[in-house]
Scaffold this motif. Sequence first.
Motif, mmCIF file in Angstrom:
data_model
loop_
_atom_site.group_PDB
_atom_site.id
_atom_site.type_symbol
_atom_site.label_atom_id
_atom_site.label_comp_id
_atom_site.label_asym_id
_atom_site.label_seq_id
_atom_site.Cartn_x
_atom_site.Cartn_y
_atom_site.Cartn_z
ATOM 1 N N SER A 68 -32.711 -5.258 -35.458
ATOM 2 C CA SER A 68 -31.631 -5.746 -36.601
ATOM 3 C C SER A 68 -31.164 -4.574 -37.321
ATOM 4 C CB SER A 68 -32.269 -6.695 -37.369
ATOM 5 O OG SER A 68 -33.351 -6.200 -38.005
ATOM 6 N N THR A 69 -32.147 -3.493 -37.649
ATOM 7 C CA THR A 69 -31.519 -2.231 -38.223
ATOM 8 C C THR A 69 -30.573 -1.583 -37.437
ATOM 9 O OG1 THR A 69 -33.742 -2.103 -39.217
ATOM 10 C CG2 THR A 69 -32.310 -0.371 -39.561
ATOM 11 N N LEU A 70 -30.944 -1.466 -36.085
ATOM 12 C CA LEU A 70 -29.881 -0.711 -35.272
ATOM 13 C C LEU A 70 -28.584 -1.651 -35.332
ATOM 14 C CD1 LEU A 70 -29.842 1.477 -33.413
ATOM 15 C CD2 LEU A 70 -30.759 0.131 -31.627
ATOM 16 N N ALA A 71 -28.651 -2.613 -35.209
ATOM 17 C CA ALA A 71 -27.274 -3.402 -35.191
ATOM 18 C C ALA A 71 -26.618 -3.264 -36.450
ATOM 19 C CB ALA A 71 -27.551 -4.807 -34.895
ATOM 20 N N GLN A 72 -27.458 -3.206 -37.641
ATOM 21 C CA GLN A 72 -26.547 -3.062 -38.757
ATOM 22 C C GLN A 72 -25.782 -1.568 -38.852
ATOM 23 O OE1 GLN A 72 -29.554 -3.507 -41.878
ATOM 24 N NE2 GLN A 72 -29.780 -5.700 -41.667
ATOM 25 N N LEU A 73 -26.657 -0.784 -38.306
ATOM 26 C CA LEU A 73 -26.192 0.853 -38.100
ATOM 27 C C LEU A 73 -24.866 0.914 -37.521
ATOM 28 C CD1 LEU A 73 -29.339 2.518 -38.402
ATOM 29 C CD2 LEU A 73 -27.871 2.605 -40.257
ATOM 30 N N GLU A 74 -25.106 -0.031 -36.255
ATOM 31 C CA GLU A 74 -24.019 0.218 -35.248
ATOM 32 C C GLU A 74 -22.709 -0.568 -35.864
ATOM 33 O OE1 GLU A 74 -26.767 0.818 -31.231
ATOM 34 O OE2 GLU A 74 -25.961 -1.073 -31.854
ATOM 35 N N ALA A 75 -22.795 -1.883 -36.520
ATOM 36 C CA ALA A 75 -21.514 -2.366 -37.273
ATOM 37 C C ALA A 75 -20.837 -1.586 -38.291
ATOM 38 C CB ALA A 75 -22.395 -3.576 -37.711
ATOM 39 N N ASP A 76 -21.638 -0.506 -38.709
ATOM 40 C CA ASP A 76 -21.016 0.334 -39.598
ATOM 41 C C ASP A 76 -20.907 1.739 -39.760
ATOM 42 O OD1 ASP A 76 -19.619 0.648 -42.035
ATOM 43 O OD2 ASP A 76 -21.075 0.192 -43.423
ATOM 44 N N PRO A 77 -20.454 2.466 -38.435
ATOM 45 C CA PRO A 77 -20.644 3.536 -38.271
ATOM 46 C C PRO A 77 -20.037 4.650 -39.001
ATOM 47 C CG PRO A 77 -19.202 2.667 -36.474
ATOM 48 C CD PRO A 77 -19.616 1.380 -37.426
ATOM 49 N N ILE A 174 -27.375 10.829 -41.753
ATOM 50 C CA ILE A 174 -28.872 10.316 -41.726
ATOM 51 C C ILE A 174 -28.757 9.027 -40.997
ATOM 52 C CG2 ILE A 174 -28.597 9.149 -44.075
ATOM 53 C CD1 ILE A 174 -31.667 9.648 -44.536
ATOM 54 N N SER A 175 -27.676 8.191 -41.156
ATOM 55 C CA SER A 175 -27.803 6.883 -40.463
ATOM 56 C C SER A 175 -27.662 7.219 -38.974
ATOM 57 C CB SER A 175 -26.571 6.107 -40.975
ATOM 58 O OG SER A 175 -25.432 6.773 -40.755
#
Length: 201
Positions: A68-77, A174-175
Amino acid sequence: MQRLRDLSRRVEAVYGEIADTYARYQQQRGLTCPSGCGNCCQYPSIDATVLDMLPLALHLFDQGKAESTLAQLEADPASSGCPMYQRLSFDGMQGQCTVYAQRPTLCRVFGVAGYRNKHGQPSLSTCKVLKQQHPVAFEQTLIALESDPPPMLTLAKQQVDQLDYDLSRDNLPISQALQKALLKVLFQAGYSEVATGQQIA
Ligand code: SF4
């Protein structure tokens, strides 16, 4: 997976030493960060390596939050700054780190860190909040730079990097570093699962 966990434990051990060293210096020089200040966490460019983010990636994996964290980060590159910072005031000056125990190297030297200038002499990198809040201590620290040099940022980075030069090769926002660390952990977890399944079969 076990190799990543062992490596992460070694990173965390070094993190503990770095945090102690910097906290001690700040305390000795009277330059401690004000409680709840999030000024440094708001910098638009906070860099980390994949190795830096390994303890956090494993922590999220163990909590079942890696995907879920990966999906959040990928959604807001395109987002700049740190996605782990939680603002607690309108201007963001007050806030908190939501992953404090797993924060990366750079975050452990926020506030006051040493570096060598072009003449090879110790210099001080200090945040503006500390300069404003402790002007006398700041002046005295500058005067004592030779006799009481600050802990060097490059040394802290080397201490961590030397644990795995491959995973510490690139300094990334960092992201992005966290995304790559999560991908590595998820890949390794998947691989371990398949390997275990094959052994049982
Ligand atoms: S990881 Fe934590 S300490 Fe580091 S910048 Fe993000 S919120 Fe701040």
